[in-house]
Design a protein around this motif. Structure first.
Motif, PDB file in Angstrom:
ATOM      1  N   UNK A  29       2.796   9.840   5.866  1.00 14.84           N
ATOM      2  CA  UNK A  29       2.627  10.814   4.795  1.00 14.84           C
ATOM      3  C   UNK A  29       2.269  10.027   3.542  1.00 14.84           C
ATOM      4  N   UNK A  30       1.174  10.405   2.897  1.00 13.07           N
ATOM      5  CA  UNK A  30       0.733   9.721   1.682  1.00 13.07           C
ATOM      6  C   UNK A  30       0.783  10.732   0.541  1.00 13.07           C
ATOM      7  N   UNK A  31       1.618  10.460  -0.437  1.00 13.71           N
ATOM      8  CA  UNK A  31       1.763  11.312  -1.612  1.00 13.71           C
ATOM      9  C   UNK A  31       1.016  10.650  -2.765  1.00 13.71           C
ATOM     10  N   UNK A  32       0.059  11.373  -3.364  1.00  9.29           N
ATOM     11  CA  UNK A  32      -0.646  10.880  -4.537  1.00  9.29           C
ATOM     12  C   UNK A  32      -0.075  11.609  -5.742  1.00  9.29           C
ATOM     13  N   UNK A  33       0.433  10.828  -6.678  1.00 15.48           N
ATOM     14  CA  UNK A  33       1.123  11.367  -7.846  1.00 15.48           C
ATOM     15  C   UNK A  33       0.352  11.020  -9.117  1.00 15.48           C
ATOM     16  N   UNK A  34       0.379  11.926 -10.077  1.00 10.21           N
ATOM     17  CA  UNK A  34      -0.281  11.692 -11.351  1.00 10.21           C
ATOM     18  C   UNK A  34       0.454  12.467 -12.443  1.00 10.21           C
ATOM     19  N   UNK A  35       0.662  11.823 -13.562  1.00  8.30           N
ATOM     20  CA  UNK A  35       1.296  12.493 -14.702  1.00  8.30           C
ATOM     21  C   UNK A  35       0.385  13.550 -15.316  1.00  8.30           C
ATOM     22  N   UNK A  36      -0.902  13.518 -14.977  1.00  7.24           N
ATOM     23  CA  UNK A  36      -1.863  14.480 -15.534  1.00  7.24           C
ATOM     24  C   UNK A  36      -1.821  15.824 -14.825  1.00  7.24           C
ATOM     25  N   UNK A  37      -1.047  15.918 -13.757  1.00  7.81           N
ATOM     26  CA  UNK A  37      -0.976  17.150 -12.970  1.00  7.81           C
ATOM     27  C   UNK A  37       0.402  17.779 -13.169  1.00  7.81           C
ATOM     28  N   UNK A  38       0.468  19.064 -13.505  1.00  9.80           N
ATOM     29  CA  UNK A  38       1.767  19.716 -13.635  1.00  9.80           C
ATOM     30  C   UNK A  38       2.568  19.558 -12.339  1.00  9.80           C
ATOM     31  N   UNK A  39       3.790  19.126 -12.462  1.00  5.12           N
ATOM     32  CA  UNK A  39       4.633  18.880 -11.292  1.00  5.12           C
ATOM     33  C   UNK A  39       4.482  17.473 -10.754  1.00  5.12           C
ATOM     34  N   UNK A  40       3.414  16.788 -11.141  1.00  3.14           N
ATOM     35  CA  UNK A  40       3.244  15.389 -10.782  1.00  3.14           C
ATOM     36  C   UNK A  40       2.592  15.111  -9.439  1.00  3.14           C
ATOM     37  N   UNK A  41       2.529  16.093  -8.534  1.00  6.02           N
ATOM     38  CA  UNK A  41       1.949  15.856  -7.205  1.00  6.02           C
ATOM     39  C   UNK A  41       0.498  16.313  -7.199  1.00  6.02           C
ATOM     40  N   UNK A  42      -0.424  15.374  -6.958  1.00  3.30           N
ATOM     41  CA  UNK A  42      -1.843  15.711  -6.883  1.00  3.30           C
ATOM     42  C   UNK A  42      -2.238  16.076  -5.453  1.00  3.30           C
ATOM     43  N   UNK A  43      -1.770  15.293  -4.466  1.00  2.88           N
ATOM     44  CA  UNK A  43      -2.120  15.589  -3.079  1.00  2.88           C
ATOM     45  C   UNK A  43      -1.071  15.046  -2.119  1.00  2.88           C
ATOM     46  N   UNK A  44      -1.070  15.626  -0.915  1.00  2.65           N
ATOM     47  CA  UNK A  44      -0.233  15.155   0.187  1.00  2.65           C
ATOM     48  C   UNK A  44      -1.155  15.038   1.394  1.00  2.65           C
TER      49      UNK A  44
END
Length: 75
Positions: A29-44
């Motif tokens: 499972x690869x979680x891509x996180x970004x502070x620019x996205x509400x909630x912090x999760x961009x993709x899974x």
């Protein structure tokens, strides 16, 4: 530009019941996180590499948050 971070986990590698689902035991499972996205999760993304002799991965799926905008900054 906003930096993204990735966290990869392989939760089934040492599972005591691994023999029941051996083809999927190496699932990642690869979680891509970004502070620019509400909630912090961009993709899974989930990935099970190709079996020997196969051209394509056994499983490769990704869910991307579509249409998100950065959260408003506090003044």
């Amino acid at each position: 530009t906003v930096a993204a971070r990735q966290i990869t986990v392989s939760p089934y590698l040492d599972d005591p019941l691994r023999a029941r689902f051996e083809r999927f035991a190496a699932k990642q499972y690869v979680f891509t996180l970004s502070d620019a996205v509400p909630g912090g999760v961009y993709s899974i993304r989930t990935l099970v590499a190709a079996q020997p002799g196969a051209a394509a991965p056994l499983l490769d799926e990704e869910m991307v948050l579509d249409g998100a905008r950065p959260a408003p900054r506090n003044p």
